[in-house]
Design a protein around this motif. Structure first.
Motif, PDB file in Angstrom:
ATOM      1  N   UNK A  93      11.243   1.875   8.950  1.00 14.94           N
ATOM      2  CA  UNK A  93      10.976   3.260   9.552  1.00 14.94           C
ATOM      3  C   UNK A  93       8.871   3.788   9.325  1.00 14.94           C
ATOM      4  N   UNK A  94       9.030   3.260   7.710  1.00 19.31           N
ATOM      5  CA  UNK A  94       7.578   3.965   6.683  1.00 19.31           C
ATOM      6  C   UNK A  94       6.437   3.281   7.617  1.00 19.31           C
ATOM      7  N   UNK A 118       2.807  -2.505  26.125  1.00 17.61           N
ATOM      8  CA  UNK A 118       3.149  -1.316  25.697  1.00 17.61           C
ATOM      9  C   UNK A 118       2.724  -1.333  23.953  1.00 17.61           C
ATOM     10  N   UNK A 119       2.634  -2.377  23.540  1.00 19.46           N
ATOM     11  CA  UNK A 119       2.264  -2.346  22.070  1.00 19.46           C
ATOM     12  C   UNK A 119       0.914  -1.892  21.510  1.00 19.46           C
ATOM     13  N   UNK A 120       0.443  -0.407  21.259  1.00 18.67           N
ATOM     14  CA  UNK A 120      -0.651  -0.272  20.908  1.00 18.67           C
ATOM     15  C   UNK A 120      -1.080  -0.319  19.500  1.00 18.67           C
ATOM     16  N   UNK A 121      -2.101  -1.448  19.818  1.00 15.65           N
ATOM     17  CA  UNK A 121      -2.670  -2.013  19.148  1.00 15.65           C
ATOM     18  C   UNK A 121      -4.854  -1.974  19.089  1.00 15.65           C
ATOM     19  N   UNK A 122      -5.218  -1.632  17.715  1.00 11.41           N
ATOM     20  CA  UNK A 122      -7.097  -1.909  17.839  1.00 11.41           C
ATOM     21  C   UNK A 122      -7.206  -3.423  17.294  1.00 11.41           C
ATOM     22  N   UNK A 123      -8.315  -3.548  18.081  1.00  9.82           N
ATOM     23  CA  UNK A 123      -8.896  -4.878  17.449  1.00  9.82           C
ATOM     24  C   UNK A 123     -10.270  -5.048  16.872  1.00  9.82           C
ATOM     25  N   UNK A 124      -9.975  -5.268  15.417  1.00 10.70           N
ATOM     26  CA  UNK A 124     -11.662  -5.573  14.610  1.00 10.70           C
ATOM     27  C   UNK A 124     -12.019  -7.221  14.390  1.00 10.70           C
ATOM     28  N   UNK A 125     -13.248  -6.955  13.968  1.00  7.16           N
ATOM     29  CA  UNK A 125     -13.915  -8.306  13.441  1.00  7.16           C
ATOM     30  C   UNK A 125     -14.340  -7.691  11.859  1.00  7.16           C
ATOM     31  N   UNK A 126     -14.096  -8.415  10.665  1.00  9.47           N
ATOM     32  CA  UNK A 126     -14.199  -8.425   9.563  1.00  9.47           C
ATOM     33  C   UNK A 126     -15.059  -9.514   8.348  1.00  9.47           C
ATOM     34  N   UNK A 133      -4.477  -4.953  14.802  1.00 10.91           N
ATOM     35  CA  UNK A 133      -3.748  -3.675  14.148  1.00 10.91           C
ATOM     36  C   UNK A 133      -3.401  -2.869  14.666  1.00 10.91           C
ATOM     37  N   UNK A 134      -1.631  -2.492  14.879  1.00  9.81           N
ATOM     38  CA  UNK A 134      -0.725  -2.884  15.704  1.00  9.81           C
ATOM     39  C   UNK A 134      -0.149  -1.369  15.249  1.00  9.81           C
ATOM     40  N   UNK A 135       0.238  -0.610  16.341  1.00  6.38           N
ATOM     41  CA  UNK A 135       1.163   0.129  15.650  1.00  6.38           C
ATOM     42  C   UNK A 135       2.700   0.538  16.110  1.00  6.38           C
ATOM     43  N   UNK A 136       3.503   0.388  15.238  1.00  7.17           N
ATOM     44  CA  UNK A 136       4.766  -0.657  14.910  1.00  7.17           C
ATOM     45  C   UNK A 136       5.432   1.408  14.372  1.00  7.17           C
ATOM     46  N   UNK A 137       4.836   2.151  14.407  1.00  8.18           N
ATOM     47  CA  UNK A 137       5.809   2.843  13.498  1.00  8.18           C
ATOM     48  C   UNK A 137       6.994   3.859  14.710  1.00  8.18           C
ATOM     49  N   UNK A 138       7.339   2.690  15.841  1.00  7.78           N
ATOM     50  CA  UNK A 138       8.530   3.323  16.771  1.00  7.78           C
ATOM     51  C   UNK A 138       9.411   1.811  16.955  1.00  7.78           C
ATOM     52  N   UNK A 139       8.870   1.147  16.268  1.00  4.74           N
ATOM     53  CA  UNK A 139       9.710  -0.928  15.766  1.00  4.74           C
ATOM     54  C   UNK A 139      10.553  -0.030  15.002  1.00  4.74           C
ATOM     55  N   UNK A 140      12.314  -0.895  15.286  1.00  8.08           N
ATOM     56  CA  UNK A 140      13.313  -1.444  14.002  1.00  8.08           C
ATOM     57  C   UNK A 140      12.152  -2.164  13.334  1.00  8.08           C
ATOM     58  N   UNK A 141      13.933  -2.468  12.543  1.00  7.83           N
ATOM     59  CA  UNK A 141      13.338  -3.271  12.305  1.00  7.83           C
ATOM     60  C   UNK A 141      13.660  -4.949  12.229  1.00  7.83           C
ATOM     61  N   UNK A 142      13.995  -4.924  13.622  1.00  5.70           N
ATOM     62  CA  UNK A 142      14.740  -6.407  14.624  1.00  5.70           C
ATOM     63  C   UNK A 142      13.139  -6.145  15.197  1.00  5.70           C
ATOM     64  N   UNK A 143      13.018  -5.299  15.674  1.00  2.00           N
ATOM     65  CA  UNK A 143      11.563  -5.571  16.452  1.00  2.00           C
ATOM     66  C   UNK A 143      10.492  -5.664  16.352  1.00  2.00           C
ATOM     67  N   UNK A 159       0.440  -8.734   7.301  1.00  2.00           N
ATOM     68  CA  UNK A 159       0.718  -8.500   6.585  1.00  2.00           C
ATOM     69  C   UNK A 159       0.962  -6.164   7.110  1.00  2.00           C
ATOM     70  N   UNK A 160       1.452  -5.327   5.937  1.00  2.00           N
ATOM     71  CA  UNK A 160       1.622  -4.189   6.875  1.00  2.00           C
ATOM     72  C   UNK A 160       0.833  -3.123   5.797  1.00  2.00           C
ATOM     73  N   UNK A 161       0.159  -3.324   4.632  1.00  2.00           N
ATOM     74  CA  UNK A 161      -0.203  -2.998   3.671  1.00  2.00           C
ATOM     75  C   UNK A 161      -0.911  -1.880   4.429  1.00  2.00           C
ATOM     76  N   UNK A 162      -0.972  -0.628   3.822  1.00  2.00           N
ATOM     77  CA  UNK A 162      -1.529   0.352   4.245  1.00  2.00           C
ATOM     78  C   UNK A 162      -3.259   0.543   3.563  1.00  2.00           C
ATOM     79  N   UNK A 163      -3.376  -0.256   2.936  1.00  2.00           N
ATOM     80  CA  UNK A 163      -4.284  -0.464   2.269  1.00  2.00           C
ATOM     81  C   UNK A 163      -5.762  -1.357   2.682  1.00  2.00           C
ATOM     82  N   UNK A 164      -5.005  -2.600   3.174  1.00  2.00           N
ATOM     83  CA  UNK A 164      -5.493  -3.799   4.008  1.00  2.00           C
ATOM     84  C   UNK A 164      -5.905  -2.771   5.059  1.00  2.00           C
TER      85      UNK A 164
END
Length: 188
Positions: A93-94, A118-126, A133-143, A159-164
Motif C-alpha cells: 500500500x505504501x 490501464x497501468x499508469x507509467x512514464x518512460x525515461x532514458x538515462x 516508472x509505474x504508478x502502483x499505489x492502487x495495486x495490492x500485494x498480489x497485483x 525495484x521500488x526504491x523511492x530514491x531511485x
C-alpha cells in the motif's frame, strides 16, 4: 562482481556468467531455489556486507535476481524486518512507484504490450538505459507480485526504491509521461 549501494536498505550485485560458475551455480540451479541457491545468495550477501559495509537492519533480506541479456546476473538485496502478511500488505500500500529497467528498447515495448491495461507509467532514458516508472499505489500485494513476475520476462531489473525513482525523474529524459504503457505498447 560489481556491488552498488542503492540506498541504506538496498544493495545490488552484478555477476558475470563466469563468476556465477565459480560458485558452482548456473541459471537452472538458481531458478530451482533450493538449499544450494539459498546458500549461494547468503554467500553473495556476506560478500556485499564485506565490500560495501552494507548492514542488514532486520532478520530477513528480500532477494530479487534477474538474468540480463548478456547472461550476467543482477541481484538486489533489500533489508528489512521480518514480514507478516499484514506487513507485506502495508508495504504494498505504501509503494508508490515500481521502477523497471532495460537496455533494450524492444524489451521495453514488449513489456508495455503485455503490461496490465490501464497501468499508469512514464518512460525515461538515462545513459542509454530505458526506465519505466509505474504508478502502483492502487495495486495490492498480489497485483504487484504479478506485475514484477511479468517484468522478469522482458526487463533487466525491477525495484521500488523511492530514491531511485526520484533520481530517474530528475536526471533522465522523459519520453512518455503518464501513458507510456498505452503509447509504447501500441507500437508494432
Amino acid at each position: 562482481m560489481e556491488f552498488s549501494v542503492l540506498d541504506k536498505q538496498t544493495v545490488q550485485c552484478v555477476m558475470t556468467e563466469e563468476e556465477i560458475a565459480d560458485y558452482g551455480m548456473d541459471r537452472r540451479a538458481i531458478y530451482q531455489n533450493d538449499e544450494r541457491a539459498v546458500d549461494f545468495f547468503k554467500q553473495i550477501m556476506q560478500r556485499a556486507e564485506q565490500e560495501t559495509g552494507f548492514v542488514k537492519s532486520g532478520k530477513q533480506i528480500a532477494v530479487h535476481a534477474v538474468f540480463l541479456s548478456d547472461e550476467s546476473l543482477e541481484i538486489t538485496f533489500s533489508a528489512g524486518a521480518e514480514q507478516s502478511n499484514e506487513q507485506a500488505e502495508r508495504i504494498a500500500k505504501e509503494m508508490e512507484t515500481a521502477v523497471f529497467k532495460t537496455e533494450n528498447v524492444m524489451h521495453l515495448l514488449a513489456f508495455c504490450r503485455n503490461a496490465p491495461k490501464g497501468l499508469a507509467a512514464s518512460a525515461y532514458v538515462y545513459e542509454g538505459v530505458y526506465f519505466l516508472l509505474a504508478d502502483v499505489r492502487e495495486y495490492g500485494v498480489r497485483e504487484t507480485a504479478m506485475l514484477f513476475y511479468a517484468a522478469d520476462e522482458f526487463m533487466d531489473g525491477v525495484c521500488y526504491t523511492k530514491s531511485i525513482a526520484a533520481f530517474i525523474r530528475e536526471h533522465g529524459e522523459c519520453v512518455a509521461d503518464g501513458d507510456a504503457v498505452e503509447v509504447l505498447g501500441g507500437i508494432f
